[in-house]
Design an enzyme around this catalytic site. Structure first.
Site, short mmCIF file in Angstrom:
data_model
loop_
_atom_site.label_atom_id
_atom_site.label_comp_id
_atom_site.label_asym_id
_atom_site.label_seq_id
_atom_site.Cartn_x
_atom_site.Cartn_y
_atom_site.Cartn_z
N TRP A 160 34.26 46.44 30.10
CA TRP A 160 33.57 47.38 30.99
C TRP A 160 34.43 48.60 31.32
O TRP A 160 34.46 49.05 32.46
CB TRP A 160 33.15 46.68 32.30
CG TRP A 160 31.88 45.94 32.11
CD1 TRP A 160 31.75 44.60 31.90
CD2 TRP A 160 30.57 46.48 32.08
NE1 TRP A 160 30.43 44.28 31.72
CE2 TRP A 160 29.68 45.43 31.83
CE3 TRP A 160 30.05 47.77 32.22
CZ2 TRP A 160 28.31 45.62 31.72
CZ3 TRP A 160 28.69 47.96 32.12
CH2 TRP A 160 27.84 46.88 31.87
N GLU A 368 32.23 48.55 40.36
CA GLU A 368 33.23 48.87 41.40
C GLU A 368 33.08 47.95 42.62
O GLU A 368 33.25 48.36 43.77
CB GLU A 368 33.22 50.35 41.75
CG GLU A 368 33.57 51.18 40.51
CD GLU A 368 34.23 52.50 40.76
OE1 GLU A 368 34.86 52.65 41.82
OE2 GLU A 368 34.12 53.37 39.89
N1 CAA Z 1 44.29 48.68 49.62
C1 CAA Z 1 45.55 48.24 49.37
N2 CAA Z 1 45.85 46.92 49.24
C2 CAA Z 1 44.83 46.04 49.33
C3 CAA Z 1 43.51 46.43 49.58
C4 CAA Z 1 43.26 47.81 49.73
N3 CAA Z 1 42.00 48.26 49.95
N4 CAA Z 1 42.72 45.34 49.61
C5 CAA Z 1 43.52 44.28 49.40
N5 CAA Z 1 44.79 44.72 49.24
C6 CAA Z 1 45.99 43.90 49.04
C7 CAA Z 1 46.10 42.86 50.14
O1 CAA Z 1 46.71 43.40 51.29
C8 CAA Z 1 46.98 41.82 49.48
O2 CAA Z 1 48.30 42.32 49.50
P1 CAA Z 1 49.57 41.39 49.85
O3 CAA Z 1 49.76 40.57 48.62
O4 CAA Z 1 50.66 42.36 50.07
O5 CAA Z 1 49.19 40.57 51.05
C9 CAA Z 1 46.49 41.86 48.02
O6 CAA Z 1 45.86 43.14 47.85
C10 CAA Z 1 45.49 40.76 47.69
O7 CAA Z 1 44.38 40.95 48.54
P2 CAA Z 1 43.29 39.82 48.76
O8 CAA Z 1 43.97 38.56 49.22
O9 CAA Z 1 42.20 40.39 49.60
O10 CAA Z 1 42.79 39.57 47.25
P3 CAA Z 1 41.60 38.67 46.68
O11 CAA Z 1 42.05 38.03 45.43
O12 CAA Z 1 41.04 37.80 47.77
O13 CAA Z 1 40.51 39.78 46.20
C11 CAA Z 1 38.57 41.15 46.39
C12 CAA Z 1 39.86 40.60 47.02
C13 CAA Z 1 38.06 42.11 47.45
C14 CAA Z 1 37.54 40.09 46.09
C15 CAA Z 1 38.91 41.93 45.08
O14 CAA Z 1 39.26 41.05 44.03
C16 CAA Z 1 37.80 42.82 44.63
O15 CAA Z 1 37.65 43.94 45.13
N6 CAA Z 1 36.98 42.38 43.63
C17 CAA Z 1 36.01 43.22 42.99
C18 CAA Z 1 36.61 43.86 41.76
C19 CAA Z 1 36.02 45.19 41.45
O16 CAA Z 1 35.59 45.95 42.31
N7 CAA Z 1 36.05 45.55 40.16
C20 CAA Z 1 35.57 46.81 39.71
C21 CAA Z 1 36.30 47.22 38.48
S1 CAA Z 1 36.13 48.92 37.99
C22 CAA Z 1 34.53 49.08 37.41
O17 CAA Z 1 33.64 48.62 38.01
C23 CAA Z 1 34.23 49.78 36.15
C24 CAA Z 1 34.22 51.23 36.21
O18 CAA Z 1 35.00 51.82 35.50
C25 CAA Z 1 33.20 51.97 36.97
#
Ligand code: CAA
Length: 384
Positions: A160, A368
């Site tokens: 993707w 996203e």
């Molecule tokens: N900014 C900075 N750091 C962040 C953050 C943010 N917004 N959100 C989380 N973090 C950090 C946390 O603080 C944590 O850091 P530490 O290790 O220092 O504590 C670390 O990231 C891990 O955070 P989580 O424990 O919240 O992680 P998780 O495994 O539970 O995942 C999730 C969280 C929100 C589910 C994440 O995996 C997510 O956003 N998933 C969706 C993925 C996504 O959006 N993919 C899109 C890909 S791009 C696309 O779509 C294609 C395109 O080109 C258009």
């Protein structure tokens, strides 16, 4: 008064928005059907994006960009997506998922090496996070980057990848440490398209935004200098998440733009189409649909500008970006559904472009971060 007027956009933002509106009217709306049917974007469109300086909209002036922020990008993306969502996502990814993290996390050398070329459009950018086993659970990614002297060697397959076949630069997220918890052992790398071992795999045949490019990127023993590490070693997941906070504002703006196109098409048809001896817009059943579409889209637009303003003020906009994307993608899909319904059988054919808008809107609830991931982000923020 429009919502953008209520937001009190600065003069330079209003100017760039008006320029984007003209571009959409003159160059995107006439080509959107062609982009959809040919599953490609007309090269003339890329050239115009360059002439208007939109590739570098958010890149600092010192590195050849326009130096504008997320509010300006939001204004531009609403207009462009009103014209052609395939073009809209191409520019959104380039600006918010590639140029932005280099500006935010890059060293001076990295900024000098890459930002001017991204600003001019010499290079198009791609963001490589998703994999077969790492979609919503992005931290589960399996691509590896192993240190070898002054280089890292990358292996894995990304899915993707928006802009993937057109890109000159990829930001690749790879595992650099498997002995720590999964989100902590990931790093971000700047990988040029010219690096040996980078290849473009399968092209996705999508339901909507068909003109945009979504491909598999295969990395086989790709050697990049250690200086191509973006941000800190093993902290790349934080770069990916911070980047997505900005990217989600871009997709919210995309949703608002698609929704606006649906509302305009529905109003036009409601005035033209006559049934029972009157324009269908005379019937309350149609009027209420239009009222709900407009109200939801205005609310979504305000949430999107709020998130953009917060990001521009250098505060965390994690919750606000998720709320904007959640509500805007729903508003767009509601508007697309009602627009098609108002058009009746004709809307379900390719006689009108509303069937394309209906297909294009659907992705905004998926990429996203799917709708349920936005809810998870919002709920975690509320409960933390
Ligand atoms: N900014 C900075 N750091 C962040 C953050 C943010 N917004 N959100 C989380 N973090 C950090 C946390 O603080 C944590 O850091 P530490 O290790 O220092 O504590 C670390 O990231 C891990 O955070 P989580 O424990 O919240 O992680 P998780 O495994 O539970 O995942 C999730 C969280 C929100 C589910 C994440 O995996 C997510 O956003 N998933 C969706 C993925 C996504 O959006 N993919 C899109 C890909 S791009 C696309 O779509 C294609 C395109 O080109 C258009």
């Amino acid at each position: 008064m429009t919502t953008t007027a209520m937001m009190g956009l600065d003069e330079d933002v209003a100017m760039v928005r008006d320029m984007a509106r003209d571009f959409a009217e003159n160059d995107l709306i006439p080509r959107a059907t062609q982009h959809d049917r040919q599953a490609d974007i007309d090269p003339v469109v890329f050239q115009k994006i360059g002439e208007l300086g939109l590739w570098g909209l958010t890149i600092p002036e010192a590195f050849g960009g326009a130096g504008l922020g997320n509010t300006a990008l939001t204004a531009v993306l609403i207009e462009l997506n009103r014209g052609c969502a395939s073009t809209g996502v191409t520019l959104s990814v380039h600006n918010s998922l590639v140029s932005a993290p280099i500006s935010r996390f890059g060293t001076e050398d990295q900024k000098r090496a890459w930002l001017p070329r991204l600003a001019s459009g010499e290079l198009i950018g791609s963001y490589c996070l998703t994999e077969a086993n790492a979609g919503s659970d992005a931290a589960g990614l399996e691509t590896t980057a192993t240190r070898d002297g002054d280089h890292y060697v990358l292996n894995g397959t990304k899915l993707w990848v928006t802009n993937g076949a057109w890109a000159g630069l990829y930001i690749v997220y790879a595992r650099t440490n498997s002995s720590v918890s999964k989100a902590k052992g990931i790093s971000a790398f700047l990988v040029p398209r010219t690096a040996a071992g980078v290849s473009v795999g399968k092209h996705e045949k999508k339901t909507g935004i068909r003109g945009s490019c979504s491909v598999e990127i295969v990395l086989e023993n790709v050697r990049v200098p250690a200086g191509n590490l973006l941000g800190e070693l093993d902290r790349g997941f934080n770069v990916a998440m911070d980047t997505l906070d900005g990217g989600r504002i871009g997709i919210a703006a995309q949703a608002v733009g698609i929704g606006r196109a649906c509302l305009e098409a529905a109003i036009k048809y409601a005035k033209e189409r006559e049934q029972f001896g009157r324009p269908i817009g005379d019937f309350q059943a149609i009027q209420w649909k239009l009222a709900d579409m407009a109200s939801q889209l205005d609310a979504a637009e305000l949430l999107t500008y709020r998130a953009a303003a917060k990001r521009d003020s250098k505060q965390s906009c994690n919750r606000e970006a998720a709320m904007a994307k959640l509500m805007a993608s729903r508003a767009a899909n509601f508007a697309a559904d009602e627009c098609l319904q108002i058009h009746g059988g004709a809307g379900y054919t390719d006689h009108f472009h509303v069937e394309r808008l209906f297909r294009d809107a659907r992705i905004t609830e998926i990429y996203e971060g799917a709708t349920d991931i936005q809810r998870l982000v919002i709920a975690r923020s509320l409960l933390s």
